[in-house]
Design an enzyme around this catalytic site. Structure first.
Site, PDB file in Angstrom:
ATOM      1  N   CYS A  53      -9.508  30.446  78.304  1.00 58.25           N
ATOM      2  CA  CYS A  53      -9.032  31.014  79.566  1.00 58.25           C
ATOM      3  C   CYS A  53      -9.355  30.043  80.701  1.00 58.25           C
ATOM      4  O   CYS A  53     -10.028  29.024  80.507  1.00 58.25           O
ATOM      5  CB  CYS A  53      -9.687  32.363  79.846  1.00 58.25           C
ATOM      6  SG  CYS A  53     -11.491  32.272  80.020  1.00 58.25           S
ATOM      7  N   CYS A  80     -12.987  29.151  81.252  1.00 56.91           N
ATOM      8  CA  CYS A  80     -13.542  28.082  80.421  1.00 56.91           C
ATOM      9  C   CYS A  80     -13.318  26.724  81.087  1.00 56.91           C
ATOM     10  O   CYS A  80     -14.193  25.851  81.063  1.00 56.91           O
ATOM     11  CB  CYS A  80     -12.890  28.088  79.039  1.00 56.91           C
ATOM     12  SG  CYS A  80     -13.131  29.608  78.101  1.00 56.91           S
ATOM     13  N   ASP A  82      12.240   1.357 100.513  1.00 59.78           N
ATOM     14  CA  ASP A  82      12.035  -0.087 100.582  1.00 59.78           C
ATOM     15  C   ASP A  82      13.320  -0.718 100.031  1.00 59.78           C
ATOM     16  O   ASP A  82      14.063  -0.081  99.286  1.00 59.78           O
ATOM     17  CB  ASP A  82      10.830  -0.482  99.721  1.00 59.78           C
ATOM     18  CG  ASP A  82      10.665  -1.984  99.623  1.00 59.78           C
ATOM     19  OD1 ASP A  82      10.694  -2.647 100.675  1.00 59.78           O
ATOM     20  OD2 ASP A  82      10.539  -2.486  98.499  1.00 59.78           O
ATOM     21  N   ASP A  92       3.906  -1.656  99.357  1.00 62.36           N
ATOM     22  CA  ASP A  92       4.370  -0.288  99.571  1.00 62.36           C
ATOM     23  C   ASP A  92       3.280   0.743  99.298  1.00 62.36           C
ATOM     24  O   ASP A  92       3.464   1.921  99.619  1.00 62.36           O
ATOM     25  CB  ASP A  92       5.568   0.015  98.654  1.00 62.36           C
ATOM     26  CG  ASP A  92       6.792  -0.817  99.013  1.00 62.36           C
ATOM     27  OD1 ASP A  92       6.993  -1.063 100.214  1.00 62.36           O
ATOM     28  OD2 ASP A  92       7.518  -1.229  98.102  1.00 62.36           O
TER      29      ASP A  92
END
Length: 814
Positions: free
Chosen positions: A118, A121, A523, A717
């Protein structure tokens, strides 16, 4: 003999004041070492035994002392096998296959976590490991049960991290796609068995329920009815115990960690209904709900089985990548070819990829020409030609003829492993919409439990004999299963769909942010263009034709490392070139040499000042112009330019048609950018931009309220990619750009950017539909359940159908 040895061992262990509890050696006077084992302080002979004993206890391995039949005889025997096995994972050769070495002492590994049942956990493992000194980050993916751990190897070892996971009751080991698939198949079989048991149980109990419901009208005797109730009770036990066990485990995890998960009301409803029905059966009065309980378990398991399969499609898409790489490679040493494990390859080794074989490592082609299928890596459906110097990637398939490849990356450093890490990151990071849904579901569940208590109190005053029926109906009908599934199912389906088309979502928020984008910023070089110069025109000035001039230029450039050389060689193709001699590079100007006894020069205007009157002609705006001459005349003019990607113009048009603003930020000259922007249809552009300039332009757009998607490929970039609300990196770009991007375009098809945008908008629309349906369903049905207008069996069907509708709606994204 065996019994005698055990008695002897227990005798030694009982003599804690005489011998060392761990190794059995006689204690020396003056030494005072001890360790707490089984809650009792035990004497130790030395600090070494003390440390080992403490490690055994800390890692939850005290049963070692219970089950050993004799005392250790050697130093190696002092450490249990489990700890020794964990220590093996610290060995550099073992780590090669699954550990990525970062800068300095930093390392990163992908692990399988067994025992995750779950979200609690996940929370427990992440919180426990993040508290350890030296652990940098831990991300556990609930869906795939994988954990990606980063740590400082100088401060903590991997074996210690694995031991800490064992300590809190889970088991971790290095990730293997094959092993993970085996575990998933095992889990799938287990789920199907539970579903089958619940289905069989529900079917049998429902047949009996028909008789019980119709009994009063048909004159069913009390004794017969009571017998049928007992049969129902027996047939319900497998469903309410074995089949429903995952709900109880998940609910207990939530309660233990002081959280209220959606399995809490489910478990309460099942236990309440079962206990009440058993009481009614034993006392022979009241209503039994065995049919409702078995049907509820069956529908819940069925819905979750479908949801798990949908979610695992996305996970399997990433793991299929890892299965592409073979475990063996043909290593070439001189004239010898040997089959070698990929993990034993080293950088610079030569490997052979025969036709039809999968390439075992990233590398460069040193001999041979062929076509390579990279479709599963990039989404590119056509085989790509590969020749001398071409880059190839692990997992791609060689088609036509043998290739000899020089290894440049193996294991965790390959492009394949890099894509897998990005997928891990995306799957581990929960989107904001999913987090919101979880919070709403948690609040709703808490409110539901309060509502149940109030409803029970009211019905206690009105009609006490209906409390069990009403409480059970309210608990079942209002379970927020559909609400919790609304976002994760859609995100999983969309992610699986996009990766099949070569679009990789690397951040959890990427899909929902992309749907909100108002402005695309590109770019130019390497993004909207191919990022490499190509020969676009040849103008001759003498009696030689264009083909002959190109051959002479290629002869001069054959051994050059300059970027322009590749353009000439690519233009020449497979045609043979003459061997140039006395080749001399002139920095900043060009190259000169002898070809067939003719002295030639190839370069820019500085190299051809003698012919300055002939160089003043206007050429393609923004292009690079190179001239070829001999000692007395100008032979040819070569015009080279960066080629526009085939789909760039179509992409810009489609984005504009969707009402988006499009801009170009480029470091190129104003002349080159202006020409290109006009070519693809972009009106807003900025040239000669440094990384800082691009960042400033981006912030200016964001200040005006724009939600910006930045698309780039280079190192320059990276800052602006990181600053944009959502960033898209070209898969052919730099490693830094790919690491910064929220979305990585693995394919060369630019139109997939627009498809990702459409998918994101459709995905968010589906999620909103799921939210509206889940909330509306609960708001409408809860009053009916609380007022006693719904039966428990109706609630069970309604809740299951509600969850099923959410999952099926999400699957439309596939």
């Amino acid at each position: 003999m065996q019994i005698g040895r055990q008695e002897q061992t227990q005798h030694h262990l009982s003599q804690a004041k005489v011998v060392c509890f761990h190794c059995g050696l006689t204690l020396q006077q003056g030494f005072n070492f001890s360790a707490t084992v089984f809650g009792v302080s035990q004497k130790m002979c030395c600090r070494g035994c003390q440390s080992v004993a403490e490690s055994i206890v800390e890692n939850g391995l005290e049963d070692y002392y219970k089950h050993r039949t004799e005392l250790p005889k050697t130093a190696e025997d002092l450490v249990p096998d489990v700890l020794l096995q964990l220590a093996l994972y610290d060995h550099p050769e073992v780590q090669k296959s699954f550990v990525l070495d970062g800068e300095g002492d930093y390392k990163e590994a992908s692990l399988i976590l067994e025992g995750i049942t779950c979200a609690a956990c996940v929370w427990l493992n992440e919180r426990h490991l993040n508290q350890l000194s030296g652990v940098i980050s831990v991300n556990v993916n609930y869906g795939s049960q994988r954990a990606r751990v980063r740590w400082n190897d100088h401060q903590i070892k991997l074996s210690q991290i694995l031991a800490e996971i064992n300590k809190i009751g889970y088991h971790a080991h290095p990730f293997s796609a094959q092993q993970q698939d085996a575990l998933r198949q095992q889990q799938r079989k287990s789920d199907f068995r539970r579903l089958a048991v619940a289905g069989l149980s529900a079917g049998q109990v429902m047949m009996i329920a028909v008789a019980l419901y119709a009994g009063p009208a048909q004159g069913l005797e009390f004794a017969t009815a009571q017998l049928l109730r007992w049969f129902s009770f027996v047939l319900t036990i497998p469903a309410i115990t074995y089949a429903a066990w995952p709900f109880y485990v998940s609910a207990w995890c939530s309660i233990r960690n002081r959280q209220v998960g959606m399995d809490v009301p489910i478990s309460l409803g099942l236990m309440t209904g079962f206990v009440g029905s058993v009481w009614a059966t034993v006392h022979g009065q009241g209503v039994v709900y065995f049919d409702t309980l078995t049907m509820l378990v069956f529908f819940l398991l069925g819905t979750r089985y479908l949801e798990r399969n949908a979610r695992e499609k996305s996970i399997e898409a990433s793991e299929n990548l890892l299965r592409l790489a073979p475990v063996m490679a043909t290593k070439v040493e001189g004239q010898t070819q040997t089959l070698t494990p990929v993990m034993e390859l080293k950088l610079g080794d030569l490997i052979l990829a025969r036709p039809g074989e999968t390439i075992a490592a990233d590398g460069k082609v040193v001999t041979g020409e062929s076509s390579v299928d990279e479709s599963l890596l990039t989404g590119e459906s056509r085989p790509l030609p590969k020749s001398l110097g071409a880059q190839v990637f692990a997992g791609s398939i060689n088609y036509e003829s043998p290739l000899t490849i020089q290894v440049t990356a193996i294991a965790e450093n390959t492009m394949l492993a890099g894509i897998s890490r990005l997928l891990d990151r995306a799957q581990a990071e929960k989107p904001k919409l999913a987090e919101t849904a979880d919070r709403v579901a948690a609040y709703f569940t808490s409110a539901l439990l309060v509502t149940v208590a109030l409803v029970a109190l009211v019905w206690w005053q009105i009609q006490p004999d209906r409390i069990l029926e009403i409480v059970l109906t309210v608990l079942v009908v209002s379970c927020p299963c559909a609400l919790s599934l609304a976002a994760p199912a859609a995100f999983a389906a969309a992610g699986s769909h996009l990766i099949e088309r070569g679009v990789l979502l690397t951040r959890g928020h990427a899909l929902e942010t992309l749907a909100k984008v108002t402005h695309f910023v590109f770019d130019k070089t390497g993004t909207l263009t191919l990022g490499q110069l190509s020969l676009v025109n040849t103008i001759t000035h003498a009696d030689l034709d264009a083909e002959a001039c190109l051959q002479l230029a290629a002869s001069l450039e054959k051994h050059s490392e300059h970027a322009l050389a590749k353009a000439f060689l690519n233009a020449q193709g497979h045609h043979p070139v003459q061997l140039a001699t006395e080749v001399k590079n002139i920095p900043g100007q060009g190259v000169e040499g002898l070809v067939a006894g003719l002295k030639l020069r190839l370069g820019n205007a500085k190299l051809h000042q003698t012919f300055s009157a002939d160089l003043a002609q206007e050429y393609l705006s923004g292009a690079t112009v190179v001239w070829l001459s001999d000692e007395t005349r100008l032979l040819a003019t070569f015009v080279l330019a960066d080629q526009t990607r085939p789909e760039a113009q179509a992409l810009i048009q489609k984005l504009k048609q969707q009402g988006l603003q499009v801009s170009i930020l480029s470091g190129d000259s104003a002349e080159a950018v202006s020409h290109f922007a006009k070519l693809v249809g972009v009106d807003d552009w900025n040239a000669a931009c440094s990384p800082a300039d691009k960042l400033a332009h981006l912030h200016a757009l964001q200040a005006q309220g724009a939600v910006v998607a930045m698309v780039g490929d280079g190192i320059n970039d990276a800052p602006v990619l990181a600053a944009a609300q959502v960033s898209m990196a070209m898969g052919s770009g730099t490693q830094m750009a790919r690491a910064t991007g929220d979305v990585v375009l693995l394919t060369e098809h630019l139109l997939e950017i627009e498809h990702a945008l459409v998918t994101s908008r459709f995905g968010i629309s589906v999620i909103r539909q799921n939210f509206i349906w889940a909330i509306a369903y609960n708001l409408v049905t809860l009053p009916f359940a609380a007022t006693g207008l719904l039966s428990p069996w109706m609630a069970a069907i309604g809740m299951s159908v509600s969850s099923l509708i959410v999952v099926l709606n999400a699957l439309r994204l596939k």
